[in-house]
Scaffold this motif. Sequence first.
Motif, PDB file in Angstrom:
ATOM      1  N   TYR A 201       0.888  -1.379   0.012  1.00 26.04           N
ATOM      2  CA  TYR A 201       0.091   0.025  -0.046  1.00 26.04           C
ATOM      3  C   TYR A 201       0.941   1.196  -0.024  1.00 26.04           C
ATOM      4  O   TYR A 201       1.213   1.533   1.130  1.00 26.04           O
ATOM      5  CB  TYR A 201      -1.076   0.043   1.242  1.00 26.04           C
ATOM      6  CG  TYR A 201      -2.075  -0.840   1.232  1.00 26.04           C
ATOM      7  CD1 TYR A 201      -3.328  -0.525   0.733  1.00 26.04           C
ATOM      8  CD2 TYR A 201      -1.853  -2.143   1.646  1.00 26.04           C
ATOM      9  CE1 TYR A 201      -4.429  -1.441   0.580  1.00 26.04           C
ATOM     10  CE2 TYR A 201      -3.079  -3.114   1.541  1.00 26.04           C
ATOM     11  CZ  TYR A 201      -4.050  -2.838   1.119  1.00 26.04           C
ATOM     12  OH  TYR A 201      -5.239  -3.518   1.085  1.00 26.04           O
ATOM     13  N   PRO A 202       1.244   1.621  -1.102  1.00 25.91           N
ATOM     14  CA  PRO A 202       1.932   2.945  -1.224  1.00 25.91           C
ATOM     15  C   PRO A 202       1.195   4.297  -0.600  1.00 25.91           C
ATOM     16  O   PRO A 202       0.056   4.512  -0.938  1.00 25.91           O
ATOM     17  CB  PRO A 202       2.196   3.309  -2.756  1.00 25.91           C
ATOM     18  CG  PRO A 202       0.994   2.782  -3.426  1.00 25.91           C
ATOM     19  CD  PRO A 202       0.698   1.475  -2.589  1.00 25.91           C
ATOM     20  N   TYR A 383       6.131   6.676  -0.766  1.00 25.67           N
ATOM     21  CA  TYR A 383       6.222   6.887  -2.008  1.00 25.67           C
ATOM     22  C   TYR A 383       6.178   8.217  -2.557  1.00 25.67           C
ATOM     23  O   TYR A 383       5.463   9.145  -2.032  1.00 25.67           O
ATOM     24  CB  TYR A 383       5.797   5.798  -3.016  1.00 25.67           C
ATOM     25  CG  TYR A 383       4.365   6.232  -3.948  1.00 25.67           C
ATOM     26  CD1 TYR A 383       4.536   6.269  -5.063  1.00 25.67           C
ATOM     27  CD2 TYR A 383       3.261   6.597  -2.861  1.00 25.67           C
ATOM     28  CE1 TYR A 383       3.100   6.528  -5.876  1.00 25.67           C
ATOM     29  CE2 TYR A 383       2.100   7.052  -3.845  1.00 25.67           C
ATOM     30  CZ  TYR A 383       2.158   6.917  -4.970  1.00 25.67           C
ATOM     31  OH  TYR A 383       1.233   7.526  -5.708  1.00 25.67           O
ATOM     32  N   VAL A 384       6.749   8.629  -3.656  1.00 31.21           N
ATOM     33  CA  VAL A 384       6.808   9.805  -4.353  1.00 31.21           C
ATOM     34  C   VAL A 384       6.009   9.730  -5.677  1.00 31.21           C
ATOM     35  O   VAL A 384       6.389   8.814  -6.277  1.00 31.21           O
ATOM     36  CB  VAL A 384       8.350  10.485  -4.553  1.00 31.21           C
ATOM     37  CG1 VAL A 384       8.251  11.680  -5.334  1.00 31.21           C
ATOM     38  CG2 VAL A 384       9.044  10.693  -3.303  1.00 31.21           C
ATOM     39  N   MET A 385       5.038  10.489  -5.768  1.00 30.08           N
ATOM     40  CA  MET A 385       4.272  10.723  -7.004  1.00 30.08           C
ATOM     41  C   MET A 385       5.143  11.349  -8.199  1.00 30.08           C
ATOM     42  O   MET A 385       5.707  12.267  -7.879  1.00 30.08           O
ATOM     43  CB  MET A 385       3.073  11.506  -6.828  1.00 30.08           C
ATOM     44  CG  MET A 385       1.826  10.597  -5.898  1.00 30.08           C
ATOM     45  SD  MET A 385       0.284  11.685  -5.912  1.00 30.08           S
ATOM     46  CE  MET A 385       0.724  12.487  -4.493  1.00 30.08           C
ATOM     47  N   GLY A 386       4.799  10.395  -9.255  1.00 30.26           N
ATOM     48  CA  GLY A 386       5.566  11.046 -10.511  1.00 30.26           C
ATOM     49  C   GLY A 386       4.900  12.430 -11.033  1.00 30.26           C
ATOM     50  O   GLY A 386       5.441  13.364 -11.762  1.00 30.26           O
ATOM     51  N   GLY A 387       3.593  12.393 -10.770  1.00 34.68           N
ATOM     52  CA  GLY A 387       2.642  13.509 -11.209  1.00 34.68           C
ATOM     53  C   GLY A 387       2.543  14.446 -10.093  1.00 34.68           C
ATOM     54  O   GLY A 387       3.255  14.844  -9.165  1.00 34.68           O
ATOM     55  N   GLY A 388       1.292  15.447 -10.240  1.00 37.26           N
ATOM     56  CA  GLY A 388       1.107  16.369  -9.116  1.00 37.26           C
ATOM     57  C   GLY A 388       0.030  16.399  -8.683  1.00 37.26           C
ATOM     58  O   GLY A 388      -1.129  15.873  -9.597  1.00 37.26           O
TER      59      GLY A 388
END
Length: 445
Positions: A201-202, A383-388
Amino acid sequence: MTEPRTRERGRPATAGDEVAALCADLIRFETVNRGEGDARPERPAAEHVAALLDEAGAEPVIVESAPGRASVLARIPGTDPAHPAFLVHGHLDVVPADPAEWSVHPFSGEIRDDGCVWGRGAVDMKGTLAMTLAVVRQRLREGRRTRGDLILAFLADEECTGEFGSRYVARQHRDLFTGCTEAISESGGFSVATGGDARIYPIATGERGTMWMRLTARGKAGHGSKPAPDNAVAEIAHAVSRLASYQWPVRITPGVRALLDGLAEALGTTIDHDRLDEEARRLGAPGRLFESTIRNSANPTRLDAGYKINVVPGTAYAQVDGRYLPGTGEEFLATVDRLLGPKVTREFVNYEEAPAADPAGPTFAALAAALRAEDPAARPVPYVMGGGTDAKSFNRIGITSYGFAPLLLGPELDYFGMFHGVDERVPVEGLRFGTRVLDRFLDTR
């Protein structure tokens, strides 16, 4: 509108009872946002959401940044006025969907025999809004309050820059957020199958920053049959090609490192940090959590030049979607400028810094605990999102957001593939799971 079902005649519906119907109804509002001001008004959806909150006693208000561009705001008093307030934010708009590509109409909100609610935004914001509304309504009916004030913001224009939604609200209605430093929103808390007993679960603790750029090349206009050594179209084409073909170096930020460590522990494996592209492919679905956040990116998305086939124009334009990791903004721009060359200029269409939250703090721990309580197989990871998301706007006024919209998905459902994709759908049981997790978490606020 779909009537929420109840467990017993005469007994108010619980969050789990009504969440699917709420989701279906929200999908039927075609709040399509094509960007650059081309959007269907969010006002009808905002009025619907406000009515649901008002019915439960939340006293919402609707604010407009422009005609029809409406957001819903509410602040529900907690039991302790001295305790920090907490924000739950989401958005009312969605990206376009072509009915010809779908198995059902993307705005039908159909609940099919497969046990899923189908439609644009089901796995994205409409499902998230439904879970939030269902939980808040139940808690208000039962007289259950958070300790601090609970702030709700359901916003316009997230699918563009947020100028008509989160930016406007943060700028013009900042008093609503007094005493609030943390929030949750979309794009996190969903399950990712591992092929084993555990489920990842991120929980989003950051996003890449945004640099949307407009590029301009200027040359000498002339007839298309003549030599054109100073051709603006050719110059912009070469610059865009250099950007598109550039291989950005891997940069392991603290947020990404925390994800890699969490995945390695949850999966019982080692992850080679020197071969992350290969590791992402090896790990399958869990690897998709970091494949787009180990480096910066600059993807050309639009070209515009000329007005007649036999005329060399004096100017040519392109647009680029630039995303950069926290702490790499200066390096990113220096690289872009080098690749563009001296004949191409750039200007920002949208610029947002990369926000980050604490993966070792008490709020992350509470989010993770709520997931584990409802799913013993849960392995929460940062985790770090690629989008915004709208988190960037609230970060400007000192509010840190975590991406947390809990969903339990079967291994046959690809969250990333459905997100903004075709035949988007969400399991009814997954939504019910989300309401239970969200309710548990709000008990800690």
